[in-house]
Design an enzyme around this catalytic site. Structure first.
Site, PDB file in Angstrom:
ATOM      1  N   SER A 168      -7.418  36.321 -55.661  1.00  0.00           N
ATOM      2  CA  SER A 168      -8.256  36.440 -54.470  1.00  0.00           C
ATOM      3  C   SER A 168      -8.018  37.786 -53.805  1.00  0.00           C
ATOM      4  O   SER A 168      -6.913  38.342 -53.871  1.00  0.00           O
ATOM      5  CB  SER A 168      -7.930  35.323 -53.470  1.00  0.00           C
ATOM      6  OG  SER A 168      -8.627  35.514 -52.250  1.00  0.00           O
TER       7      SER A 168
ATOM      8  N   TYR B  25      -1.697  31.217 -47.748  1.00  0.00           N
ATOM      9  CA  TYR B  25      -2.668  31.325 -48.842  1.00  0.00           C
ATOM     10  C   TYR B  25      -2.601  32.707 -49.478  1.00  0.00           C
ATOM     11  O   TYR B  25      -2.561  32.838 -50.708  1.00  0.00           O
ATOM     12  CB  TYR B  25      -4.073  31.043 -48.325  1.00  0.00           C
ATOM     13  CG  TYR B  25      -5.154  31.213 -49.361  1.00  0.00           C
ATOM     14  CD1 TYR B  25      -5.317  30.281 -50.383  1.00  0.00           C
ATOM     15  CD2 TYR B  25      -6.012  32.313 -49.328  1.00  0.00           C
ATOM     16  CE1 TYR B  25      -6.309  30.439 -51.346  1.00  0.00           C
ATOM     17  CE2 TYR B  25      -7.005  32.480 -50.279  1.00  0.00           C
ATOM     18  CZ  TYR B  25      -7.147  31.540 -51.287  1.00  0.00           C
ATOM     19  OH  TYR B  25      -8.120  31.708 -52.235  1.00  0.00           O
TER      20      TYR B  25
END
Length: 231
Positions: free
Chosen positions: A140, A153
């Site tokens: 990501s 995250y």
């Protein structure tokens, strides 16, 4: 003949979103696809849209090493080989340290980091033995760009980058390729729950196309990393 004819691909997180889009595109390009994920009903819904003789549903919890080992074994037993493994299972939960949601942190660490490692360790012995194969980890942009609400995250996705970079060096000159793909915001059920609707987003298909690009390069070319952002 399509570009991935008779290649055997395992896709985790294949029941929805990015994983579903990847599995569908690889199947369209001729691959025999093993759909892995926790939700059997969602996996079956995806499988029902594909040719039944070239798809296999294997409910799998990527945080369980034994289940991941069995997934890879079933893929080989069903289709007679293993060429491609896509780690697209992922989780995005409460990520602020000051929210103190330790259970949610543990869950993200288990899925995003351990799931990536478990899948790699299950698949690589076969790939190394045959001196071929391609492991793709869906990371990501958050692994590079942390915000005040993405700390945990982002840390897990940064770990996916590091794992991929390390594997690239470990696997040099073995014939086995490894790629990290880092999407920006993608329009999925996960992001819909955490992000404003007016923010620009990619479509899951965009990430699937990036995967296909990495997979279809010449044998002597390894695409180490792809970053995909909306415009």
């Amino acid at each position: 003949m399509t570009v991935l004819t008779d290649k055997v691909a395992v896709v985790t997180g294949a029941g929805s979103g990015i994983g579903e889009a990847i599995a569908t595109l690889l199947h369209e390009e001729g691959a025999k696809v093993v759909l892995a994920g926790r939700n059997k009903e969602k996996l079956q819904n995806v499988a029902n849209q594909l040719s039944q003789d070239s798809v296999k549903v294997v409910p799998t919890d990527v945080t369980n090493k034994e289940e991941v080992d069995e997934l890879i074994k079933i893929a080989q037993q069903t289709f007679g080989g293993l060429d491609i493994v896509i780690n697209s299972a992922g989780q995005m939960l409460s990520s602020k340290i000051t929210d103190y949601q330790v259970d949610e942190w543990d869950s993200m660490i288990d899925v995003n980091i351990k799931g990536t490692l478990y899948t790699a360790q299950a698949a690589l012995p076969t790939m190394l033995e045959q001196s071929s194969g391609h492991l793709i980890n869906i990371a990501s942009i958050s692994g590079f760009e942390v915000t005040k609400s993405s700390t945990i995250y982002s840390a897990t996705k940064a770990a996916v980058h590091t794992i991929t970079q390390g594997l690239e060096k470990e696997l040099a000159k073995t014939g086995v390729k490894v790629t990290s793909i880092s999407p920006g915001m993608v329009d999925t059920a996960i992001t819909a729950a955490y992000n404003p609707t007016d923010r620009k987003k990619l479509e899951p298909q965009d990430i699937a196309e990036a995967v296909l690009y990495a997979l279809t390069q010449p044998k002597h070319v390894n695409v180490n990393e792809i970053t995909v952002r909306p415009v």
